[in-house]
Motif scaffolding. Sequence first.
Motif, mmCIF file in Angstrom:
data_model
loop_
_atom_site.group_PDB
_atom_site.id
_atom_site.type_symbol
_atom_site.label_atom_id
_atom_site.label_comp_id
_atom_site.label_asym_id
_atom_site.label_seq_id
_atom_site.Cartn_x
_atom_site.Cartn_y
_atom_site.Cartn_z
ATOM 1 N N MET A 1 0.744 -1.410 -0.038
ATOM 2 C CA MET A 1 0.128 -0.026 0.013
ATOM 3 C C MET A 1 0.852 1.174 0.025
ATOM 4 S SD MET A 1 -2.960 0.263 -0.542
ATOM 5 C CE MET A 1 -4.516 0.117 0.124
ATOM 6 N N PRO A 2 1.952 1.223 0.511
ATOM 7 C CA PRO A 2 2.885 2.449 0.271
ATOM 8 C C PRO A 2 3.022 2.999 -0.937
ATOM 9 C CG PRO A 2 3.779 0.946 2.006
ATOM 10 C CD PRO A 2 3.095 0.107 1.348
ATOM 11 N N SER A 3 3.082 2.224 -1.893
ATOM 12 C CA SER A 3 3.267 2.631 -3.087
ATOM 13 C C SER A 3 2.121 3.599 -3.592
ATOM 14 C CB SER A 3 3.590 1.419 -4.122
ATOM 15 O OG SER A 3 2.485 0.627 -4.448
ATOM 16 N N PHE A 4 0.963 3.028 -3.173
ATOM 17 C CA PHE A 4 -0.163 3.917 -3.871
ATOM 18 C C PHE A 4 -0.226 5.225 -3.338
ATOM 19 C CE2 PHE A 4 -4.569 5.533 -2.674
ATOM 20 C CZ PHE A 4 -4.916 5.493 -3.855
ATOM 21 N N PHE A 5 0.318 5.464 -1.708
ATOM 22 C CA PHE A 5 0.503 6.551 -1.209
ATOM 23 C C PHE A 5 1.528 7.428 -1.789
ATOM 24 C CE2 PHE A 5 -2.162 4.141 1.803
ATOM 25 C CZ PHE A 5 -3.673 4.856 1.838
ATOM 26 N N LEU A 6 2.561 6.826 -1.915
ATOM 27 C CA LEU A 6 3.753 7.550 -2.502
ATOM 28 C C LEU A 6 3.468 8.117 -3.858
ATOM 29 C CD1 LEU A 6 6.760 5.257 -1.279
ATOM 30 C CD2 LEU A 6 6.520 7.855 -0.905
ATOM 31 N N THR A 7 2.997 7.408 -4.707
ATOM 32 C CA THR A 7 2.576 7.684 -5.890
ATOM 33 C C THR A 7 1.603 8.930 -5.984
ATOM 34 O OG1 THR A 7 2.966 5.465 -6.783
ATOM 35 C CG2 THR A 7 1.954 6.951 -8.122
ATOM 36 N N PHE A 8 0.435 8.608 -5.156
ATOM 37 C CA PHE A 8 -0.506 9.715 -5.020
ATOM 38 C C PHE A 8 0.080 10.994 -4.788
ATOM 39 C CE2 PHE A 8 -3.862 12.055 -2.912
ATOM 40 C CZ PHE A 8 -4.862 11.808 -3.710
ATOM 41 N N VAL A 9 0.802 10.879 -3.641
ATOM 42 C CA VAL A 9 1.286 12.265 -3.235
ATOM 43 C C VAL A 9 2.167 12.910 -4.213
ATOM 44 C CG1 VAL A 9 2.791 13.440 -1.513
ATOM 45 C CG2 VAL A 9 1.139 11.752 -0.702
ATOM 46 N N ALA A 10 3.070 12.094 -4.637
ATOM 47 C CA ALA A 10 4.043 12.520 -5.651
ATOM 48 C C ALA A 10 3.462 13.179 -6.839
ATOM 49 C CB ALA A 10 5.308 11.569 -6.024
ATOM 50 N N VAL A 11 2.516 12.400 -7.572
ATOM 51 C CA VAL A 11 1.939 12.924 -8.725
ATOM 52 C C VAL A 11 0.938 14.247 -8.519
ATOM 53 C CG1 VAL A 11 0.138 12.174 -10.492
ATOM 54 C CG2 VAL A 11 1.984 10.565 -9.959
ATOM 55 N N ALA A 12 0.206 13.903 -7.407
ATOM 56 C CA ALA A 12 -0.600 15.249 -7.107
ATOM 57 C C ALA A 12 0.444 16.699 -6.911
ATOM 58 C CB ALA A 12 -1.332 15.112 -5.704
ATOM 59 N N ALA A 13 1.325 16.307 -6.391
ATOM 60 C CA ALA A 13 2.283 17.539 -6.298
ATOM 61 C C ALA A 13 2.880 17.956 -7.534
ATOM 62 C CB ALA A 13 3.419 17.243 -5.441
ATOM 63 N N ALA A 14 3.245 16.990 -8.531
ATOM 64 C CA ALA A 14 4.079 17.267 -9.721
ATOM 65 C C ALA A 14 2.859 17.885 -10.664
ATOM 66 C CB ALA A 14 4.506 16.007 -10.558
ATOM 67 N N MET A 15 1.353 17.498 -10.646
ATOM 68 C CA MET A 15 0.358 17.940 -11.488
ATOM 69 C C MET A 15 -0.188 19.155 -10.948
ATOM 70 S SD MET A 15 -1.631 14.643 -12.826
ATOM 71 C CE MET A 15 -1.896 15.204 -14.475
ATOM 72 N N LEU A 16 0.155 19.644 -9.737
ATOM 73 C CA LEU A 16 -0.476 20.768 -9.102
ATOM 74 C C LEU A 16 -0.242 21.980 -9.899
ATOM 75 C CD1 LEU A 16 -2.091 21.531 -6.643
ATOM 76 C CD2 LEU A 16 -0.238 22.092 -5.596
ATOM 77 N N ALA A 17 0.827 22.395 -10.477
ATOM 78 C CA ALA A 17 1.155 23.621 -11.229
ATOM 79 C C ALA A 17 1.523 23.056 -12.867
ATOM 80 C CB ALA A 17 2.229 24.438 -10.604
ATOM 81 N N GLY A 18 1.179 22.038 -12.908
ATOM 82 C CA GLY A 18 1.813 21.349 -14.333
ATOM 83 C C GLY A 18 0.908 21.804 -15.545
ATOM 84 N N ARG A 19 1.466 21.505 -16.788
ATOM 85 C CA ARG A 19 0.767 21.918 -17.860
ATOM 86 C C ARG A 19 -0.745 21.244 -18.070
ATOM 87 N NH1 ARG A 19 4.882 23.113 -21.795
ATOM 88 N NH2 ARG A 19 3.528 21.789 -23.356
ATOM 89 N N ASP A 20 -0.913 20.000 -17.659
ATOM 90 C CA ASP A 20 -2.126 19.439 -17.721
ATOM 91 C C ASP A 20 -3.347 20.174 -17.038
ATOM 92 O OD1 ASP A 20 -1.214 17.763 -19.960
ATOM 93 O OD2 ASP A 20 -0.839 16.261 -18.436
ATOM 94 N N ALA A 21 -2.850 20.719 -15.814
ATOM 95 C CA ALA A 21 -3.962 21.112 -15.003
ATOM 96 C C ALA A 21 -4.220 22.524 -15.453
ATOM 97 C CB ALA A 21 -3.500 20.956 -13.504
ATOM 98 N N VAL A 22 -3.211 23.325 -15.991
ATOM 99 C CA VAL A 22 -3.621 24.617 -16.699
ATOM 100 C C VAL A 22 -4.326 24.499 -17.822
ATOM 101 C CG1 VAL A 22 -2.497 26.633 -17.790
ATOM 102 C CG2 VAL A 22 -1.413 25.696 -15.432
#
Length: 181
Positions: A1-22
């Motif tokens: 289960m740590p892989s789910f949470f690690l990936t969730f947090v890292a991807v959410a942070a990376a997408m926060l100001a990323g190109r796709d969100a904009v």
Amino acid sequence: MPSFFLTFVAVAAAMLAGRDAVRVARLHLALGWTLPLAMTVVLAALAGGALAAWIADEFSPLIRPQIKPLVVGLALGLAGLEVLLRVPPDTPREPTRSMGAITLVLLLGMVTDASGFIILSIAIATGEPLLAAAGGASAAILVLGAAILAAQDWLALPLTLIRRIVGGGLLLAAALIAVLG
């Protein structure tokens, strides 16, 4: 289960100001679509996560266990550089009205941008590609869904500052993994 949470947090942070969100915030403002755009985001996130998990599952046996932390560090470093260096493009004068084109662009962004690197690396390092894909896809749906709903307010955020903080954090995490890994 740590892989789910690690990936969730890292991807959410990376997408926060990323190109796709904009991109989805601008598309919502230009087209006024909420539900079709949200369905496109869900489809692209699920397909992108599944593709990254499949690639990780194929490559994971080829990578020796002692090198897997280095793979994660390298991927996080690339993700950090991508977040820092690739600024969102200018607003298009005539945004596409093709849901197929929008889905393809979001899917390619999910696979080739920072989020794809993160899903791939954590899936390889943990050996749990399905959980990493689920975490990455969930984070993408959450962040892009919020960008659709917030639209104008999303674009008013200090995205450059957020991008610098997230990019720096990803680079710091990569350096720590390289040194301690």
